[in-house]
Design an enzyme around this catalytic site. Sequence first.
Site, PDB file in Angstrom:
ATOM      1  CG  HIS A  11      -1.906   1.143   1.188  1.00 48.71           C
ATOM      2  ND1 HIS A  11      -1.582   2.391   1.661  1.00 48.71           N
ATOM      3  CD2 HIS A  11      -3.163   1.224   0.720  1.00 48.71           C
ATOM      4  CE1 HIS A  11      -2.621   3.204   1.492  1.00 48.71           C
ATOM      5  NE2 HIS A  11      -3.590   2.512   0.922  1.00 48.71           N
ATOM      6  N   GLY A  18      -8.810  -6.794  -0.632  1.00 52.24           N
ATOM      7  CA  GLY A  18      -9.842  -5.770  -0.547  1.00 52.24           C
ATOM      8  C   GLY A  18      -9.932  -5.049  -1.884  1.00 52.24           C
ATOM      9  CG  HIS A  76      -6.194  -0.517  -2.050  1.00 49.64           C
ATOM     10  ND1 HIS A  76      -6.557   0.632  -2.718  1.00 49.64           N
ATOM     11  CD2 HIS A  76      -6.065  -0.167  -0.747  1.00 49.64           C
ATOM     12  CE1 HIS A  76      -6.641   1.631  -1.865  1.00 49.64           C
ATOM     13  NE2 HIS A  76      -6.355   1.170  -0.662  1.00 49.64           N
ATOM     14  CB  ALA A 133      -7.703 -10.080   3.134  1.00 54.37           C
TER      15      ALA A 133
END
Length: 119
Positions: free
Chosen positions: A10, A74, A76, A72
């Site tokens: 991220h 998600g 993104h 996990a």
Amino acid sequence: MSKGIILFGHGARNPDWAQPFHRIRASMERQQPGVLIELGFLELMRPTLDEAIDSLAGKGATEITIVPIFMAAGSHIKKDLPLMVGSALDRHPNLSVDISAPVGEADYVIDAMAQYALN
């Protein structure tokens, strides 16, 4: 045919946040010297995913596997990442890109985290 790997995260404002990514990369390089590995971040850090893809393509990679260092899948991973890969394929039409499941979804990673938490 040359393969490359991108450790995708991220990103964060604090540069120390990326240290585990550097440690994973170093471990991979010890285990398989010469492997083409780049880090790529969604936001707030560099290199960006685009920069990582461009770098590997510039080093001769024709196949890239993106390994999301996420717990996990998600939005993104499910939405943003495929769009970003599509854009990269527009720039590099001869490139093959695969997206792995997030590292946190691998059974042996879950087992390792459980063992760590129990000790």
